[in-house]
Design an enzyme around this catalytic site. Sequence first.
Site, PDB file in Angstrom:
ATOM      1  N   HIS A 159      -4.129  59.340  59.051  1.00 47.67           N
ATOM      2  CA  HIS A 159      -5.473  58.954  59.464  1.00 47.67           C
ATOM      3  C   HIS A 159      -6.514  59.948  58.940  1.00 47.67           C
ATOM      4  O   HIS A 159      -7.558  59.553  58.413  1.00 47.67           O
ATOM      5  CB  HIS A 159      -5.560  58.884  60.989  1.00 47.67           C
ATOM      6  CG  HIS A 159      -5.063  57.603  61.568  1.00 47.67           C
ATOM      7  ND1 HIS A 159      -3.750  57.197  61.461  1.00 47.67           N
ATOM      8  CD2 HIS A 159      -5.713  56.624  62.273  1.00 47.67           C
ATOM      9  CE1 HIS A 159      -3.606  56.029  62.077  1.00 47.67           C
ATOM     10  NE2 HIS A 159      -4.774  55.657  62.564  1.00 47.67           N
ATOM     11  N   HIS A 208      -0.700  63.765  66.946  1.00 48.29           N
ATOM     12  CA  HIS A 208      -0.575  64.683  65.819  1.00 48.29           C
ATOM     13  C   HIS A 208      -0.745  66.116  66.291  1.00 48.29           C
ATOM     14  O   HIS A 208      -1.524  66.398  67.210  1.00 48.29           O
ATOM     15  CB  HIS A 208      -1.637  64.396  64.743  1.00 48.29           C
ATOM     16  CG  HIS A 208      -1.204  63.408  63.709  1.00 48.29           C
ATOM     17  ND1 HIS A 208      -0.154  63.631  62.840  1.00 48.29           N
ATOM     18  CD2 HIS A 208      -1.690  62.181  63.403  1.00 48.29           C
ATOM     19  CE1 HIS A 208      -0.015  62.581  62.043  1.00 48.29           C
ATOM     20  NE2 HIS A 208      -0.926  61.693  62.369  1.00 48.29           N
TER      21      HIS A 208
END
Length: 256
Positions: A159, A208
């Site tokens: 992302h 993450h």
Amino acid sequence: MEKLPPLIPSARTVRKWLRAGWREIRILTAVMLLTGGLWTFAELADEVMEGETHRFDRFVLLALRNQADLSDPLGPAWFEAMARDITSLGGVVILLMVSAAAVGFLFLVRRPAAALLVVVSVGGGTLLSTLLKMGFERARPDLVPHATEVFTASFPSGHAMLSAVVYLTLGVLLARTQSRRRVKAYLLTIALLLTGMVGASRVYLGVHWPTDVVAGWCIGSAWAILCWLVARWLQYRGRMEPEAFLQERNGVGQGR
């Protein structure tokens, strides 16, 4: 008798020299940023593989959670919902839709080379992200529950990387069609803010490690800069529409 050149250059000549010098400074700055991004990514990847960043990653993830309930990110429920909306701006489907819309627009205004640049930048960035994830195969954070679904490896953050590739590339393309510096700055600021918010949302949602996101920003920005440098090189060789990228080459659009 041969006419000697004037000792004092004209104002037009001075402006031409200043524009040429400013172009060289921007290229040099871009090369330095590209090198810095690649170097930072390489150093970070080495530290991650050796486990040197684990303490920092744990500290940041835990700091963003309710200590009484690690499944609850800090902040009200509406803020968590907003973070999910923001993180979707870096999803593959959204980025492909934005890129396809940009390519279609560039073809409509007869800028096929610019459209090709977007395709190569996004396609190459997506392939690079996939290869890096397969190469490092870092596991996703298991320290806190994930607040959204994930399906791929953790390092680097896809992302963060792809939002940098797409939004920075499109930001630069749009900025280069504008004549006013404040408009250029506005477009680039929006691109940077979108990239930053998408990456930050990945850490907030617990999907993450922070170092995944920083690595994604570094390699994504480096890739976008590389594509921009290639575009400039092709442009000066006459293989790309100059007015789509470099109006100021002919002195058009000096900032106000």
